[in-house]
Scaffold this active site. Structure first.
Site, PDB file in Angstrom:
ATOM      1  N   HIS A 164       0.962  -1.235  -0.021  1.00  0.00           N
ATOM      2  CA  HIS A 164      -0.015  -0.108  -0.066  1.00  0.00           C
ATOM      3  C   HIS A 164       0.896   1.254   0.041  1.00  0.00           C
ATOM      4  CE1 HIS A 164      -3.513   2.372   0.596  1.00  0.00           C
ATOM      5  NE2 HIS A 164      -2.862   3.158   1.563  1.00  0.00           N
ATOM      6  N   SER A 165       0.490   2.280  -0.988  1.00  0.00           N
ATOM      7  CA  SER A 165       1.098   3.660  -1.031  1.00  0.00           C
ATOM      8  C   SER A 165       2.677   3.112  -1.355  1.00  0.00           C
ATOM      9  CB  SER A 165       1.057   4.321   0.295  1.00  0.00           C
ATOM     10  OG  SER A 165       1.383   5.580   0.053  1.00  0.00           O
ATOM     11  N   LEU A 166       3.564   3.657  -0.291  1.00  0.00           N
ATOM     12  CA  LEU A 166       5.088   3.256  -0.584  1.00  0.00           C
ATOM     13  C   LEU A 166       5.304   1.730  -0.637  1.00  0.00           C
ATOM     14  CD1 LEU A 166       8.218   3.627  -0.179  1.00  0.00           C
ATOM     15  CD2 LEU A 166       7.893   3.869   2.537  1.00  0.00           C
ATOM     16  N   THR A 181      -1.900  -1.227  -4.153  1.00  0.00           N
ATOM     17  CA  THR A 181      -3.118  -0.425  -3.755  1.00  0.00           C
ATOM     18  C   THR A 181      -2.740   0.868  -3.284  1.00  0.00           C
ATOM     19  OG1 THR A 181      -2.860  -0.994  -1.088  1.00  0.00           O
ATOM     20  CG2 THR A 181      -4.332  -2.473  -2.733  1.00  0.00           C
TER      21      THR A 181
END
Length: 230
Positions: free
Chosen positions: A71-73, A99
Site C-alpha cells: 500500500h502506497s510506499l 493499492t
C-alpha cells in the site's frame, strides 16, 4: 498460501493485524520498512531499492506460493521486490496487489512531505491519515518518530523507475474513489507492468481505504486465493 504485506510510510503491521482472523485462505507476513528478518537488524528506509533488496534476500529461499500486497510506499517496495527476485532467478509472487499508488513509472501527484518544517510536516501527515492517534497526540512520540518517518517519505519521493521487462505475475490495482494521491486513470497504468492479467478496482474511501474500509480488499484476496489460477 502466504500473503506478504508491504506497509505505507509510517506503517508497520497496522492495518493488517485484524486481517488474520478474516482471511482463512492465507498466512500473513509483513515486510518492508522496519521489517525484522532473522539474524538481521530492522531494514532501514534509505531507498525503495534498498528495502526491496533486503526483502528479496529474505524471500530468495521461499518455496511456497505467495502473494504481495503493498500500500502506497509499500506498493513500490513490493513491485521492486518482485523485480529483484526475478533478476536473481527466484520465484516471484503469484499476484501483486498494488493499492493506493499510481503506476511506478509515473510521478506521485501528492505533495512532497520529507523536507517540510516540523509543524507543517505533521499537519500534512495528520491530514493524509493512516497514522496512529497515539502518535499524533504525544509530542515526545512524534519527536522520536519524525526522523524515521521523514526517511520513509524521502524513500518514496526520491524513487525513480528504471525501465525494464514487465513482470509476468497477475497485478490487481486498487484505489479509493476519493484518493487524490492515486487517481484511477493513473492506477490503471499498472497494466503496463505485467504480461499477465490485470484488474483495477475503485472502492469507497480515501488514501487509507485499506484501514478504513478493508472489506473490498479482503474480498479481492479471497477471490484470488480461492479461484482457479488465471
Amino acid at each position: 498460501m502466504l500473503l506478504y504485506c508491504f506497509p505505507h510510510a509510517g506503517g508497520a503491521d497496522s492495518p493488517y493485524r485484524s486481517w488474520g482472523d478474516r482471511l482463512t485462505s492465507v498466512e500473513m507476513r509483513v515486510l518492508g520498512r522496519g521489517a525484522r528478518f532473522p539474524g538481521r537488524a530492522p531494514t532501514a528506509p534509505d531507498s525503495v531499492t534498498a528495502l526491496a533488496e533486503a526483502c528479496a534476500d529474505h524471500l530468495a529461499a521461499e518455496r511456497r506460493p505467495y502473494l504481495f500486497l503493498g500500500h502506497s510506499l509499500g506498493a513500490l517496495v513490493a513491485f521492486e521486490t518482485a523485480r529483484a527476485l526475478r533478476a536473481r532467478g527466484g520465484q516471484g509472487p503469484a499476484v501483486l496487489f498494488a493499492t493506493g499508488h499510481v503506476a511506478p513509472h509515473l510521478p506521485s501527484p501528492g505533495r512532497k512531505l520529507a523536507g517540510l518544517p516540523t509543524a507543517e510536516f505533521w499537519a500534512e501527515v495528520c491530514a493524509l491519515g493512516g497514522t496512529p492517534p497515539e502518535l499524533l497526540d504525544h509530542a515526545e512520540l512524534r519527536e522520536a518518530a519524525e526522523p524515521g518517518l521523514r526517511a520513509e517519505f524521502r524513500a518514496a519521493e526520491t524513487y525513480r523507475y528504471t525501465p525494464g521487462r514487465p513482470l509476468d505475475c497477475r497485478i490487481v490495482a486498487m484505489t479509493g474513489v476519493d484518493d487524490d494521491r492515486a487517481p484511477t486513470e493513473q492506477c490503471a497504468l499498472w497494466r503496463l507492468h505485467t504480461t499477465g492479467t490485470f484488474d483495477l478496482h475503485t472502492v469507497p474511501g480515501g488514501h487509507f481505504f485499506v484501514a478504513d474500509n478493508p472489506e473490498p480488499v479482503l474480498d479481492r484476496i479471497r477471490e484470488e486465493t480461492t479461484s482457479p489460477v488465471r
